[in-house]
Design an enzyme around this catalytic site. Structure first.
Site, PDB file in Angstrom:
ATOM      1  N   ASN A   1      30.666   6.671 -44.462  1.00  0.00           N
ATOM      2  CA  ASN A   1      31.230   7.816 -44.407  1.00  0.00           C
ATOM      3  C   ASN A   1      30.467   9.062 -42.933  1.00  0.00           C
ATOM      4  OD1 ASN A   1      28.719   9.365 -45.326  1.00  0.00           O
ATOM      5  ND2 ASN A   1      29.403   9.458 -47.974  1.00  0.00           N
ATOM      6  N   PHE A   2      31.024   9.684 -42.843  1.00  0.00           N
ATOM      7  CA  PHE A   2      30.493  10.642 -41.937  1.00  0.00           C
ATOM      8  C   PHE A   2      29.131  11.481 -42.036  1.00  0.00           C
ATOM      9  CE2 PHE A   2      35.102  10.741 -40.763  1.00  0.00           C
ATOM     10  CZ  PHE A   2      34.623   9.310 -39.526  1.00  0.00           C
ATOM     11  N   GLY A   3      28.694  10.980 -43.036  1.00  0.00           N
ATOM     12  CA  GLY A   3      27.157  11.452 -42.924  1.00  0.00           C
ATOM     13  C   GLY A   3      26.600  12.931 -43.382  1.00  0.00           C
ATOM     14  N   VAL A   4      27.852  13.853 -44.642  1.00  0.00           N
ATOM     15  CA  VAL A   4      28.350  14.881 -44.570  1.00  0.00           C
ATOM     16  C   VAL A   4      27.211  15.101 -46.007  1.00  0.00           C
ATOM     17  CG1 VAL A   4      29.128  15.751 -42.854  1.00  0.00           C
ATOM     18  CG2 VAL A   4      29.929  15.344 -45.063  1.00  0.00           C
TER      19      VAL A   4
ATOM     20  N   TRP B   1      39.269  10.375 -47.073  1.00  0.00           N
ATOM     21  CA  TRP B   1      39.101   9.722 -48.183  1.00  0.00           C
ATOM     22  C   TRP B   1      37.801   9.839 -49.095  1.00  0.00           C
ATOM     23  CZ3 TRP B   1      36.114   6.895 -42.935  1.00  0.00           C
ATOM     24  CH2 TRP B   1      36.653   7.093 -42.486  1.00  0.00           C
ATOM     25  N   HIS B   2      38.436  11.177 -49.313  1.00  0.00           N
ATOM     26  CA  HIS B   2      37.787  11.941 -50.495  1.00  0.00           C
ATOM     27  C   HIS B   2      38.833  11.434 -52.423  1.00  0.00           C
ATOM     28  CE1 HIS B   2      35.929  15.023 -48.400  1.00  0.00           C
ATOM     29  NE2 HIS B   2      35.410  14.216 -48.536  1.00  0.00           N
TER      30      HIS B   2
ATOM     31  N   HIS C   1      32.683  17.362 -49.729  1.00  0.00           N
ATOM     32  CA  HIS C   1      32.846  16.279 -49.029  1.00  0.00           C
ATOM     33  C   HIS C   1      32.066  14.613 -50.177  1.00  0.00           C
ATOM     34  CE1 HIS C   1      34.592  16.552 -45.277  1.00  0.00           C
ATOM     35  NE2 HIS C   1      33.948  17.931 -45.444  1.00  0.00           N
TER      36      HIS C   1
END
Length: 567
Positions: free
Chosen positions: A96-99, A498-499, A543
């Site tokens: 994922n985008f790391g949040v 992507w949730h 997220h």
């Protein structure tokens, strides 16, 4: 059960955030049960995939992504959308985008009310995420400390998941935050306090320049936790409606107490349906014997979708060209990161701005007034946002061919509380075939109308003189600011976050839209539970990796209590 075969107490299927949390917590309980964690993918032990500034492109590693796609989306010009799902240890947290965002207090209190169980309320859920978190809220530069002031009581400091703010930021982040505040976006000094409303800086699932993944929870795991990778589970082994094990290609693993599926909203329904648990009408199409007719399995798919606005900015506001425009600079930075975890790859792409917002322009829509009363009531709750705005999204990491000049800013609008509800369904009787994924993006009239209003607000704040003075041109945006052109643009450019949530949702016995109860037990089948985002009955406003961690931790608490594993 086969004589002489090793039998575990618990089998957890899927090593993403929920599965790793669940397996690690069970194995560390006082009773030391034998726990087997099965993962379909590999070990994901390549350290180069942990570089903080490169986290935006990790999902493009084929060995770490199942590479799923949606069916053609009817309301989006027939487009097939990327529906990435993490493969290997760490699951989605590895790509994922790391949040790291926990959502709204009212998300969890509504979940608790929905299932009549305070186990899922904010107070209990916040404690669990704090127990998992190792938070570093420090901001070194005094001039940047005004952007975040987290309260110690809202975070954890002893867990295995490193979270916090990047040590260095790109120079135009604070500039953009100031400009957006002048344009009318209120500030939020900690989006993980239970109230996400307002603009601030994103808390990252990273620490010391290194991506955090669910695998970090497995570090130092006791010997009673056995981890097996490269082992896709095809179905649950059932004896008289009782789960006794799981079947992979050519092998069975057995459990004396429970099987828990933690494979997410796109794959938990697949394992259930290939085990004969799901909508009888669907199973019969593929000659799968029906063990338990459970119509909710595969239904109720929810997701968050986003639309970008890309603006070319004054190159004097940032220095990205000096880094991304130089292969030697990036190579040297990687060498430095490999040496000591520092350098430009812990600065570029490591900190972005984010904020969640309510808007009267949403609640005044006729399409909002046409929604069921409980939905309106939920969206009007104090901490529930209607949309999210992100500033500084480094989209060139995903589409490098689009950029020669990196002096741009990508601002993104995410719709929250979408009303479109999709489904996942079988496409064959072969358990190696993925399901068909149809989120039905923008099919609901509210979603279309709300997305237009959200995007109009995005245009308004970026047109404000404080922000616009540094904008040179529009790289990607609608042809005009008419509602028709904005909607056309949204349909052509919307993407999934992507949730994916809700395809085996939790509810009460007798609820037609529920597949599991408030103890994660699959209705009609003994010793089988599901604990991942597929069971979450309220699409949380965040997220969702943090919610997945909390879901795994909650299931672990339930099992420890039931089986008295703390004694």
């Amino acid at each position: 059960m086969t004589s002489g075969q090793e039998i575990f107490d618990f089998i957890v299927v899927g090593a993403g955030p929920a599965g790793c949390t669940l397996a690690a917590t069970l194995s560390k309980s006082a009773a030391k049960p034998r726990v087997l964690l099965l993962e379909a993918g590999g070990k994901n032990d390549d350290e180069s995939q942990r570089v903080d500034g490169k986290r935006w492109a990790t999902f493009m590693s084929e060995n770490m992504n199942w590479g799923y796609k949606t069916t053609p989306q009817e309301a989006c010009e027939g487009r097939v959308l990327d529906y990435s799902r993490g493969k290997g240890l760490g699951g989605g947290s590895a790509i994922n985008f790391g949040v790291f965002t926990v959502g709204a207090k009212d998300d969890y209190d509504t979940w608790a009310k929905y299932v009549s169980d305070e186990t899922f309320g904010w107070k209990a859920m916040q404690k669990r995420i704090k127990d998992l978190e190792l938070f570093d809220g420090s901001i070194d530069l005094p001039e940047n400390q005004k952007y975040a002031q987290p309260k110690p009581e809202d975070h954890g400091y002893q867990g295995g998941l490193k979270t916090g703010y990047a040590k260095e930021w790109e120079q135009d982040l604070s500039l953009a935050l100031d400009q957006l505040e002048e344009a009318g976006l209120d500030r939020n000094l900690d989006h993980n306090s239970g109230n996400p409303l307002g603009m601030g800086i994103m808390i990252n699932s990273a620490g010391n320049g290194r991506r955090t993944t669910a695998v970090d929870l497995l570090i130092g795991a006791p010997d009673n936790l056995v981890i097996v990778t490269d082992t896709p589970v095809q179905r649950v082994v059932l004896e008289n409606r009782k789960a006794v094990g799981v079947e992979t290609k050519g092998k069975k693993y057995l459990a004396s107490k429970e099987i828990i599926l933690s494979t997410g909203s796109l794959d938990a329904p697949k394992i259930l349906m290939h085990s004969g648990i799901g909508p009888a009408s669907e199973l019969s199409k593929f000659n799968i014997p029906v063990v338990q007719d459970l119509p909710a399995v595969g239904q109720g798919l929810k997701d968050h979708f986003f639309v970008p606005l890309i603006l070319m900015r004054n190159p004097e506001t940032n220095d990205r060209n000096s880094f991304y425009g130089s292969k030697s600079a990036m190579d040297n930075a990687l060498t430095q990161w490999e040496k000591d975890g520092t350098g430009p790859w812990t600065r570029y792409g490591c900190q972005i701005g984010c904020g969640w917002f309510k808007s009267d322009r949403i609640t005044c829509l006729q399409e909002f007034k046409d929604l069921p009363a409980p939905v309106q009531e939920f969206m009007n709750k104090k901490t529930i946002p209607h949309y999210e705005i992100i500033s500084g999204f480094p989209v060139h990491n995903i589409f490098p061919q689009l950029f020669q000049d990196y002096s741009y800013m990508c601002v993104v609008a995410f719709q929250m509380n979408e009303q479109s509800t999709g489904e996942v369904r079988l496409q064959s009787s072969n358990p190696e075939d993925p399901l068909l994924f149809d989120p039905k993006v923008l099919q609901h009239p509210f979603d279309q109308r709300a997305m237009v209003e959200i995007y109009k607000h995005l245009l308004e704040v970026t047109h404000h003189p404080s922000f616009a003075k540094d904008t040179v041109s529009t790289v990607l945006g609608p042809a005009s600011e008419s509602d028709e052109d904005i909607l056309r643009f949204c349909k052509a450019n919307v993407s999934s976050s992507w949730h994916m949530t809700g395809t085996a949702r939790m509810g009460k016995a007798g609820d037609i839209d529920a597949a599991v109860d408030n103890r994660f037990r699959v209705f009609g089948v003994e010793n089988l539970r599901v604990a991942d985002m597929s069971v979450v009955p309220v699409m949380t406003n965040n997220h969702t990796q943090a919610t997945a961690y909390m879901t795994g931790a909650t299931c672990a608490d339930v099992l420890i209590r039931e089986y008295k594993l703390d004694q």
